[in-house]
Structures are given as C-alpha cells and as structure tokens.
Write a protein that holds these residues in place. Sequence first.
Motif, PDB file in Angstrom:
ATOM      1  N   GLU A 187      47.079  45.425  44.299  1.00  0.00           N
ATOM      2  CA  GLU A 187      46.363  46.591  43.792  1.00  0.00           C
ATOM      3  C   GLU A 187      44.977  46.198  43.277  1.00  0.00           C
ATOM      4  OE1 GLU A 187      48.735  49.289  41.348  1.00  0.00           O
ATOM      5  OE2 GLU A 187      46.877  49.873  40.355  1.00  0.00           O
ATOM      6  N   ALA A 188      44.925  45.048  42.584  1.00  0.00           N
ATOM      7  CA  ALA A 188      43.628  44.595  42.085  1.00  0.00           C
ATOM      8  C   ALA A 188      42.704  44.247  43.244  1.00  0.00           C
ATOM      9  CB  ALA A 188      43.811  43.393  41.167  1.00  0.00           C
ATOM     10  N   ALA A 189      43.267  43.719  44.329  1.00  0.00           N
ATOM     11  CA  ALA A 189      42.447  43.415  45.502  1.00  0.00           C
ATOM     12  C   ALA A 189      41.839  44.691  46.061  1.00  0.00           C
ATOM     13  CB  ALA A 189      43.287  42.703  46.560  1.00  0.00           C
ATOM     14  N   ALA A 190      42.633  45.771  46.081  1.00  0.00           N
ATOM     15  CA  ALA A 190      42.120  47.054  46.574  1.00  0.00           C
ATOM     16  C   ALA A 190      41.004  47.563  45.665  1.00  0.00           C
ATOM     17  CB  ALA A 190      43.248  48.072  46.660  1.00  0.00           C
ATOM     18  N   HIS A 191      41.173  47.385  44.354  1.00  0.00           N
ATOM     19  CA  HIS A 191      40.127  47.792  43.409  1.00  0.00           C
ATOM     20  C   HIS A 191      38.820  47.069  43.677  1.00  0.00           C
ATOM     21  CE1 HIS A 191      41.931  50.578  40.769  1.00  0.00           C
ATOM     22  NE2 HIS A 191      42.901  49.779  40.361  1.00  0.00           N
TER      23      HIS A 191
END
Lengths: 314, 234
Positions: A187-191
Amino acid sequence: MKKTTSKRMFTFGLVLLILVLAACAPLYAPVYTVILLTSILMYMTIAVSWALFSGPTGYISLASAAFFGAGIYTSAILGKALPLPLVIVVGALASFCLALLVGALTLRLKGIYFVMFTFGLVELLLHFILWWEVTICGTTGRVVPPAGNATVFYAMLIILVILVLTVFIIRRSRYGLALFSIGENEEAAAHAGVHVTVLKIIIFAVSALFMGAAGAAMATRWTYIDPRIAFNPLISFMPVLMAIFGGIRPLYGPIIGAAIFTYLEEFLITRFPYYYMLIFGIIMVVAILYMPDGLVGLIQRLWKGISGRKHADT
Amino acid sequence: MLQIHNINTFYGKAQALYDLSLSVEASEIVALVGSNGAGKTTLLKTLSGLLRPASGRVVFLEKRIDGRPSYAVVEAGISHIPEGRRLFPDMSVRENLEMGAYLQRAWKQKGESLEEIYRLLPVLKAREGQLAGTLSGGEQQMVALGRGLMSKPRLCMIDEPSSGLAPVMVDEIFHIIEGLRDQGIAIFLVEQNVRHTLEIADRAYVIENGRIILAGKSEQLLSEELIRKAYLGL
C-alpha cells in the motif's frame, strides 16, 4: 570513494576472467565437464530469473517449471522448422506471454494462495498437454532435433549473461527499488506512485522470459521429451532452494547457490545414488536453520567478524 | 486548489461519507478534526485513489481526480503521508526517501530533493544508511514526511502525524509542518489532537459520523462552545 571504485574494478575484472575461462571451456575441457557446466548454467539462469521477481517482492513463485516447460515445448514443435537462435527467442516470448496472462490472473493473490496457484499451474499445463497429445495427436512425447554440446553450452552462456545484465540494470533503476518496496509494504508503494500490479506482472513475465529461453535451449540436449520431462516439478523447487542457499538478495547469491547445488547433486548422485536425496535434504535443513541470509550472508558475517577483530587489535 | 464537492463514499454497503464538501487553498494549513471512526481516514483514502467515491467530484488544480488511481493522484501533485507512517522497514532511510521520488519527473531531481530534505530534517542525514524500521517513532515520522515531500507535491495530506509520539516530538513535527506551509505547500492535516492542531491550522473542519458539522477559522473554532466541550474537555 576511491576504495569502492577499486573494489568495483576488481569485481569487474574477476567476473570478466571467469567469463573468459568459462567461454573457452569447450576448447580444453572434456565433454563431461562441458555438459556439467551447461547444467550449472541452466540452473543459474533459472535461479537468477526466479530471484529477480520473487526475491525482492516476497511472492514465492513455484511456476518456474511451467515457464521452463513452455520453452521446451516450443523447441520441440519448432525445432525442425527454425534455426536454434530463433527457436530460443520464440520460446522466450511464449513463456513471457504465458506469464503475462498468469500474472494478470494471480498476482492479486497473496502469500500461500499465490504459491499454491503457481504450483497448480505446472500440473495444469502438464495434464493439459498430456491430454492434448493422447486425444488429439494420438502419441505422447516428441523428438527434438539435437544440437551439439558446445552449441547448447554457448547458448546457455549467452542467455545467462544477458539475464545478469538485465537484472543488474533493473536492480539499479527506480524499478528495482520499487520491487523491494512492494515486498515491504504494497500500500505504501502505491502511495509513492508505483503502478503496483503492472510492475509485478511485467517483472514476473521478464523472469519467465529467461526461463523459457533456457528451456528452449536445453531441450535440444535431451532429444526426446514428453510432458512429464518438460514440466518436471523439481525445476520449480530447485531454484527456490538454490537461491535461499546462496542468498536471495544479492545478485550473485543465486548464482553461487546454483553452482554449488548442481555440482553437489552431480557428486552425490554418482557417489551415493541411494542416499543422495537424504543428504541433500539434510544440507538444506542446516542451510535454512543456520544461514538465514544464505551462503553469501554467512561469508559476509564471517568477514565482518575477522576484519572487525583486526580493527580491534590495532 | 483542492475542492471536494458533495462526495459520498461507501465501504461495501455501509456509507462512510455523506455529501461531504470542503476546500484547501495554496499556502494554508487546513485541518480536519474528529473522533475515531468519524470518517477522516476514509476521506483521505478517497482523495488518494484507494477508495472510489460513489458520487461527487474532487477537483485539484482545475482537474478532476476522483476515481483516479493512486499514482495518477501523486502525479497530479498530491502526496499522502499515511497514518502509522507505513515506511519500508527493511530499506534504509535513504531508500525510503528515494521511493518518494519514484515518479519519472521527481526521479530526475532526486539528488536535489534529497539535499533539500536533509537540510529541512538534518536528523535524517545522520541516519541515512540505517534501516527505517530501527528508528524511533519521531524519526520514523520524519522519514514519512520526507518521503512525502520527495515527489515535490503542491499539496500534502498528512494523516495523524502525532499518533504515538512523545509531546516534545509532536511539537517538533507540527513546527516542521508549519515550515512547509511557509514554503508554499498546502497542507491538509487530519488529526485527533484537536487543540494542538487548531493552534497551527488556518482553517478547520469538524467531522462527525461522515458529515462536516462545523467549519471555520481556527481561532473561531477554538472559542466555539461545542469544540470546547466535546474535544477540549473545558
């Protein structure tokens, strides 16, 4: 700064030397050695391709045998019609496309579900082709036009060199960093702006591309293949073990793991044909228990220990 | 700069946001305060493309961004610093920061951006090679802030930066956030720490059960009876 450049030059020189020595092997080494080296190159290719995707992302794929097998079958079907380099390219593309499709379907799965599905894929392809050959063709198995030992050796060497360069370039680019970040926290990668799904699928397919190429090249050595030979589940497990044994993170980890494992397998099979799997298993258990970062990690730790003590002495 | 018009968002069948509208202008800190489960994080997820609103519009710099995927929102110039920091624990501080500059445009300038972040948050320079997971809570929050700034955003959405931090650390983080506003970055600050937030924010919205129940300038809200009773305990 100066130290790292000279270290880099040393590594580069060492790699070049090994490469030249390896490239000349068919000129001076006996046929047996060339065949063994070809097997080592094959496992290196599969282990490095596997680690390209599964290493940083943590998605453990057991589909290697499916992609390798797709290459083998391409070679069996097109071997008579096309020259070897073209067969290898087509085999690589076939695996690439298969992986794109499979990746789009499965890369939303996580953890154990992904592992199971990828392994299921190998069985699925095996039984599909078996069914196809029995009911449609009426015969199982195919004859692959053989190529010389040296030819297969050079084909594998070239595939491995291109693979290592590709992995090197990917790892150094922002995509390499992004792959690690996916393994850490999707999820942080998507952010951060990573197209998580697209990147996963493409790198999965690139890793399959090289497995397919290896399959297409190696098929010419076996002359006769059938679905059970082409989709051998061992090809799915070995690269995982080799990469873990050598160390997943550094690029040379799976290379070292594959070299040692393949040689060990050959050695054990010839000396202890009845116990080799047992000995193999024990080595693997010890490796997982005592070398969490693989052989490379162990050596780095020992090295740090030695150089650390030296500093303490002075 | 950012306008939200009447959005409704659902989690499955449960409605989480009702006809919600608000706006953020350049060079201001706009706060969104409210208790747990009021819909604060849902709103941020809707803005950053992780949730899709059922109806309504989100406009950023005259462009619609509702329903766009996360990377497109980042590309448009909004960075989201998520609650709980969401760092990459086994990557170094520097790698974490570089991930913030993942997008093509930002990647080309990552060297300069990195220097800027180190100037703003010198403690990160000292910790450059350390794994992010080994830092203290306050330092991790700074990494999260730094990572959010690496994409050179026009608007920063910050979710609960004070959670789990010591009071001294909270002061420091809030001070840094004020500094960002003074550099011209718009800040959308989502917090439970109402008093502290209203002290640095220019304007604020109060959210309850998925609806905005109160809005206005921070000083006004601080003297509002409802706020004093419900959130400040006065």
